[in-house]
Design a protein around this motif. Structure first.
Motif, short mmCIF file in Angstrom:
data_model
loop_
_atom_site.label_atom_id
_atom_site.label_comp_id
_atom_site.label_asym_id
_atom_site.label_seq_id
_atom_site.Cartn_x
_atom_site.Cartn_y
_atom_site.Cartn_z
N GLU A 1 -43.94 -30.28 -41.47
CA GLU A 1 -44.65 -29.97 -40.15
C GLU A 1 -46.12 -30.59 -40.20
O GLU A 1 -46.60 -30.77 -41.55
CB GLU A 1 -44.99 -28.57 -39.74
CG GLU A 1 -43.65 -27.75 -39.42
CD GLU A 1 -43.90 -26.26 -39.00
OE1 GLU A 1 -44.93 -26.25 -38.58
OE2 GLU A 1 -43.04 -25.57 -38.77
N THR B 1 -45.04 -23.34 -37.97
CA THR B 1 -44.59 -23.08 -36.70
C THR B 1 -45.39 -22.08 -36.03
O THR B 1 -44.76 -20.91 -35.62
CB THR B 1 -43.15 -22.60 -36.84
OG1 THR B 1 -43.14 -21.23 -37.58
CG2 THR B 1 -42.12 -23.75 -37.47
N ARG C 1 -45.22 -18.28 -37.24
CA ARG C 1 -43.94 -17.38 -37.19
C ARG C 1 -43.24 -17.49 -38.51
O ARG C 1 -42.57 -16.79 -38.89
CB ARG C 1 -43.01 -18.08 -36.11
CG ARG C 1 -43.69 -17.90 -34.75
CD ARG C 1 -42.58 -17.99 -33.69
NE ARG C 1 -42.27 -19.62 -33.53
CZ ARG C 1 -42.73 -20.30 -32.83
NH1 ARG C 1 -44.01 -20.26 -32.26
NH2 ARG C 1 -42.39 -21.70 -32.97
#
Length: 230
Positions: free
Chosen positions: A133, A190, A193
């Motif tokens: 990410e 995320t 999460r």
């Protein structure tokens, strides 16, 4: 008219002797025949009884031999299992002590600041590669905030070099890790999460689980799946 001459006493006596001798001879022969027949039947019966008794003794011996063999096998198996359990118990105690000692040495890693910064950088990068990410957060102990910030800069730079992608990593100072931990970080992605626990304690726990077969081979020279032979 013929004349019948009366037998004299001597003639009568001789005839009687002959008849007596004949009867006696027949009696002796009959007695001898009976004796031989009895001896033959006795020998046959004796042989039969001997065979029966021999067979009975053999059967009893075979039964006792099997019982003794079974008892010996049970005893050997019991002793082997007891020995195996003692060996396994001793090995487990050794492994427990090994990881306990390793746990005590974890705090020493953070003492060498330069080396610790490199370790933190690699732990952050590992999380970044796994998350894949652009933006991540890192949680750390308050005592490590300064060195973690430097490790973050190093990680972002190396990530850019290795992947040609930009990586934004921020330190989450709102939720510090417990000071009871020896060091390391938690990488969060995320939007909070998903997190990857890369604290030293968690890495040691994973090592204890995942690397245990290899450690067993190294320490004991045998594969964990190898069967124990009596």
């Amino acid at each position: 008219m013929s004349h019948v001459h009366a037998m004299s006493d001597d003639q009568v006596s001789n005839e009687l002797k002959k008849m007596t001798a004949f009867i006696r001879q027949e009696a002796l022969e009959k007695a001898n025949e009976i004796h031989l027949k009895a001896d033959e039947e006795f020998a046959i019966e004796k042989s039969k009884l001997v065979r029966q008794e021999t067979a009975a003794i053999d059967a009893e011996y075979e039964k006792k031999f099997k019982q003794a063999s079974m008892s010996q096998q049970i005893t050997r198996s019991t002793l082997a299992n007891k020995s195996r359990l003692r060996i396994l118990s001793a090995r487990q105690e050794l492994l427990n002590d090994l990881f306990e000692q390793a746990g005590k040495k974890l705090k020493d890693v953070a003492k060498d600041k330069k080396k610790y910064q490199g370790v933190l950088k690699n732990l952050i990068l590992e999380g970044a590669y796994a998350m894949n990410e652009e933006e991540l957060q890192v949680k750390a102990r308050k005592a490590d905030y300064d060195i973690v910030k430097k490790a973050i800069e190093d990680a972002q730079s190396e990530y850019k070099t290795k992947t040609s992608k930009d990586l934004s990593v921020s330190l989450d100072e709102s939720d510090p890790l417990g000071e009871d931990l020896s060091g390391g970080v938690v990488v969060v992605g995320t939007g909070g999460r998903i997190d990857i626990n890369n604290t030293f304690e968690e890495r040691l726990r994973l090592l204890e689980t995942d690397a245990l077969p290899a450690i067993r081979v190294l320490l004991f020279g045998e594969n964990q799946n190898r069967k124990f032979h009596d």
